[in-house]
Design a protein around this motif. Sequence first.
Motif, PDB file in Angstrom:
ATOM      1  N   ALA A   1       0.830  -1.203   0.000  1.00  6.93           N
ATOM      2  CA  ALA A   1       0.000   0.000   0.000  1.00  6.93           C
ATOM      3  C   ALA A   1       0.869   1.260   0.000  1.00  6.93           C
ATOM      4  CB  ALA A   1      -0.933  -0.003   1.197  1.00  6.93           C
ATOM      5  N   ALA A   2       1.963   1.229   0.754  1.00  2.00           N
ATOM      6  CA  ALA A   2       2.867   2.384   0.793  1.00  2.00           C
ATOM      7  C   ALA A   2       3.486   2.641  -0.579  1.00  2.00           C
ATOM      8  CB  ALA A   2       3.951   2.164   1.838  1.00  2.00           C
ATOM      9  N   ARG A   3       3.890   1.569  -1.259  1.00  6.00           N
ATOM     10  CA  ARG A   3       4.441   1.737  -2.619  1.00  6.00           C
ATOM     11  C   ARG A   3       3.399   2.335  -3.555  1.00  6.00           C
ATOM     12  NH1 ARG A   3       6.821  -3.266  -1.587  1.00  6.00           N
ATOM     13  NH2 ARG A   3       5.098  -4.322  -2.625  1.00  6.00           N
ATOM     14  N   GLU A   4       2.176   1.829  -3.473  1.00 10.09           N
ATOM     15  CA  GLU A   4       1.111   2.331  -4.351  1.00 10.09           C
ATOM     16  C   GLU A   4       0.807   3.802  -4.090  1.00 10.09           C
ATOM     17  OE1 GLU A   4      -2.220  -0.278  -3.838  1.00 10.09           O
ATOM     18  OE2 GLU A   4      -1.165  -1.990  -4.715  1.00 10.09           O
ATOM     19  N   LEU A   5       0.920   4.208  -2.820  1.00  8.66           N
ATOM     20  CA  LEU A   5       0.648   5.600  -2.465  1.00  8.66           C
ATOM     21  C   LEU A   5       1.884   6.484  -2.534  1.00  8.66           C
ATOM     22  CD1 LEU A   5      -1.646   4.891   0.603  1.00  8.66           C
ATOM     23  CD2 LEU A   5      -2.374   5.739  -1.628  1.00  8.66           C
ATOM     24  N   ASP A   6       3.033   5.852  -2.779  1.00  2.13           N
ATOM     25  CA  ASP A   6       4.313   6.549  -2.849  1.00  2.13           C
ATOM     26  C   ASP A   6       4.607   7.315  -1.553  1.00  2.13           C
ATOM     27  OD1 ASP A   6       6.727   7.202  -4.073  1.00  2.13           O
ATOM     28  OD2 ASP A   6       5.918   9.074  -4.903  1.00  2.13           O
ATOM     29  N   ILE A   7       4.441   6.600  -0.423  1.00  2.00           N
ATOM     30  CA  ILE A   7       4.770   7.179   0.873  1.00  2.00           C
ATOM     31  C   ILE A   7       5.636   6.189   1.647  1.00  2.00           C
ATOM     32  CG2 ILE A   7       2.701   8.625   1.052  1.00  2.00           C
ATOM     33  CD1 ILE A   7       1.508   6.520   2.902  1.00  2.00           C
ATOM     34  N   ASN A   8       6.243   6.677   2.710  1.00  2.00           N
ATOM     35  CA  ASN A   8       7.092   5.852   3.548  1.00  2.00           C
ATOM     36  C   ASN A   8       6.242   4.817   4.291  1.00  2.00           C
ATOM     37  OD1 ASN A   8       8.590   4.948   5.899  1.00  2.00           O
ATOM     38  ND2 ASN A   8      10.026   6.597   5.434  1.00  2.00           N
TER      39      ASN A   8
ATOM     40  N   HIS B   1       2.305   2.794   8.658  1.00  2.00           N
ATOM     41  CA  HIS B   1       2.168   2.032   9.908  1.00  2.00           C
ATOM     42  C   HIS B   1       1.606   2.934  11.012  1.00  2.00           C
ATOM     43  CE1 HIS B   1       3.731  -2.016   9.409  1.00  2.00           C
ATOM     44  NE2 HIS B   1       4.706  -1.541   8.667  1.00  2.00           N
ATOM     45  N   ASN B   2       2.150   4.151  11.114  1.00  2.00           N
ATOM     46  CA  ASN B   2       1.679   5.077  12.144  1.00  2.00           C
ATOM     47  C   ASN B   2       0.212   5.443  11.938  1.00  2.00           C
ATOM     48  OD1 ASN B   2       4.158   5.090  13.397  1.00  2.00           O
ATOM     49  ND2 ASN B   2       4.863   6.912  12.318  1.00  2.00           N
ATOM     50  N   TRP B   3      -0.173   5.678  10.687  1.00 10.09           N
ATOM     51  CA  TRP B   3      -1.568   5.989  10.401  1.00 10.09           C
ATOM     52  C   TRP B   3      -2.458   4.810  10.760  1.00 10.09           C
ATOM     53  CZ3 TRP B   3      -0.887   8.270   4.808  1.00 10.09           C
ATOM     54  CH2 TRP B   3      -0.292   9.537   4.903  1.00 10.09           C
ATOM     55  N   LYS B   4      -1.995   3.609  10.450  1.00  8.90           N
ATOM     56  CA  LYS B   4      -2.783   2.413  10.747  1.00  8.90           C
ATOM     57  C   LYS B   4      -2.972   2.263  12.257  1.00  8.90           C
ATOM     58  CE  LYS B   4      -2.838  -2.572  10.158  1.00  8.90           C
ATOM     59  NZ  LYS B   4      -2.086  -3.743   9.761  1.00  8.90           N
ATOM     60  N   LYS B   5      -1.900   2.492  13.026  1.00  8.98           N
ATOM     61  CA  LYS B   5      -1.994   2.408  14.487  1.00  8.98           C
ATOM     62  C   LYS B   5      -2.987   3.436  15.017  1.00  8.98           C
ATOM     63  CE  LYS B   5       2.727   1.436  15.316  1.00  8.98           C
ATOM     64  NZ  LYS B   5       3.919   1.820  16.055  1.00  8.98           N
ATOM     65  N   LYS B   6      -2.886   4.670  14.499  1.00 15.05           N
ATOM     66  CA  LYS B   6      -3.786   5.725  14.959  1.00 15.05           C
ATOM     67  C   LYS B   6      -5.229   5.380  14.614  1.00 15.05           C
ATOM     68  CE  LYS B   6      -4.673  10.621  14.872  1.00 15.05           C
ATOM     69  NZ  LYS B   6      -4.429  11.896  14.299  1.00 15.05           N
ATOM     70  N   TYR B   7      -5.455   4.893  13.411  1.00  9.49           N
ATOM     71  CA  TYR B   7      -6.801   4.504  12.990  1.00  9.49           C
ATOM     72  C   TYR B   7      -7.325   3.391  13.876  1.00  9.49           C
ATOM     73  CZ  TYR B   7     -10.555   2.427  10.258  1.00  9.49           C
ATOM     74  OH  TYR B   7     -11.756   1.900   9.868  1.00  9.49           O
TER      75      TYR B   7
END
Length: 76
Positions: free
Chosen positions: A11-18, A23-29
């Motif tokens: 997912a990070a590759r597809e969104l071109d983000i680190n 992971h941090n967003w997923k934890k927060k969500y």
Amino acid sequence: MIEQNKPVAQAARELDINPNTLHNWKKKYSSEFIRESLPQMSEDQQLRAFQKRIRDLEEENAILKKAMHFFAKDHR
């Protein structure tokens, strides 16, 4: 990522983000989701959710402690 059950790295590759950012967003969500859904849960379900969160946090702490020792040895 969560709904489509994709790995974080993909997912990070597809969104071109680190991947760490994702992971941090997923934890927060996940933590916000637990907080929002707790009133609808029974006490037993709440207890299991809290116990899972505690296990996750303890695992994160163990990883951070190992990393701290690794980097402390590296600087000597």
